[in-house]
Design an enzyme around this catalytic site. Sequence first.
Site, PDB file in Angstrom:
ATOM      1  N   LYS A 199       0.701  -1.087   0.128  1.00  0.00           N
ATOM      2  CA  LYS A 199      -0.108   0.060  -0.027  1.00  0.00           C
ATOM      3  C   LYS A 199       0.840   0.993  -0.133  1.00  0.00           C
ATOM      4  O   LYS A 199       1.654   1.508   1.056  1.00  0.00           O
ATOM      5  CB  LYS A 199      -0.869   0.004   1.265  1.00  0.00           C
ATOM      6  CG  LYS A 199      -1.886   1.307   1.320  1.00  0.00           C
ATOM      7  CD  LYS A 199      -2.589   1.153   2.366  1.00  0.00           C
ATOM      8  CE  LYS A 199      -3.550   2.386   2.487  1.00  0.00           C
ATOM      9  NZ  LYS A 199      -4.722   2.326   3.778  1.00  0.00           N
ATOM     10  N   LYS A 253      -2.520  -1.736  -3.794  1.00  0.00           N
ATOM     11  CA  LYS A 253      -3.091  -0.491  -3.794  1.00  0.00           C
ATOM     12  C   LYS A 253      -2.270   0.569  -3.838  1.00  0.00           C
ATOM     13  O   LYS A 253      -1.086   0.660  -3.136  1.00  0.00           O
ATOM     14  CB  LYS A 253      -4.041  -0.539  -2.446  1.00  0.00           C
ATOM     15  CG  LYS A 253      -4.774   0.590  -2.026  1.00  0.00           C
ATOM     16  CD  LYS A 253      -5.337   0.726  -0.818  1.00  0.00           C
ATOM     17  CE  LYS A 253      -5.864   1.792  -0.521  1.00  0.00           C
ATOM     18  NZ  LYS A 253      -6.246   2.230   0.880  1.00  0.00           N
TER      19      LYS A 253
END
Length: 329
Positions: A199, A253
């Site tokens: 992330k 992500k």
Amino acid sequence: MTPDFPVRRLRRLRRTPALRRLVAEARIGVDDLIAPLFVREGIEGPVPIPSMLGQSQHTIDSLVIEAKRLVSLGVPGLILFGVPTQKDATGTEAYSRDGIVQRALRALRTAVGDQLVLMADLCLDEYTDHGHCGVLGPGGEVLNDQTIELYGRIALAQAEAGADIVAPSGMMDGQVAAIRGALDGDGHHQVAILAYASKYASALYGPFRDAVDVTIAGGGDRRAYQQDPHNRREALLEITQDLAEGADMIMVKPAMTSLDVLSEARRIVDVPLAAYHVSGEYAMVQAAAAAGWIDGPSVALEQLVALKRAGADFILTYFAAAVAEQLGG
Ligand code: PBG
């Protein structure tokens, strides 16, 4: 003009829609989609999120209606984010038995049974008054080990409320192991962990922070715990470590800016691999479409197919319901 080697006629297999369907390498279907939804305490009806055209903060009642719509569309699951009325330094509402997400999970389970996979984002930022994903030390730094202890408590509250899957998104070191330990220690062996493993600290989460009413204190950011977008190998380290700690599924992500990570992850990860097409990615498509500059549904589908092509097994996307409708699910 004629080349001295045989030219392969690649266009032969592109001639008709049926041919193209037959030879499609990546496929996207309703089963690949997870819908992120927001539930907010203290509102009378759903509140539209201006920067995320088509998305709303839900009451528990409107959330249940939306969940039933997802069931009827064939979407297999949702991921829940909560917006509490009370925020404090340690994010108490995230792990209180009657926190908004816990109440919403119970209502959803009653309403849809096992027809939807219920995932809960597991983090503190929506619940802390300073907007960081953990508790702060004296110098304003986010304390790792104190934070993952609280993550264990959130996991228990979410598991008790009926979550099938908890999804830790705070990017603390050791968070997956701490959560697995807390869950197993309390008998929640069946609750799975979807780790936000890779992330990045991204400006693409901007609209999401409107959606959850989060402002990071003092104009701060999350660069001291989320990954630096300059790094690819580090993303693979994060993934490897989360797997070693017991993650059942891995997430990457943001989506479109992580295609390299996604395709590399596909080679090393045997568990299900997810991509999160985040709020800013959604907002850009919606805004350009609203201006009449692009064909929104086509661009959305093209982006989601690219994620499948790069190796994602499933996709968390605010387009889930719309794409399910488009695909005739
Ligand atoms: C943290 C969390 C965030 C998102 C998912 N979980 C925000 C952040 O890291 O700042 C972003 C999702 C999106 O932008 O759609 N609870």
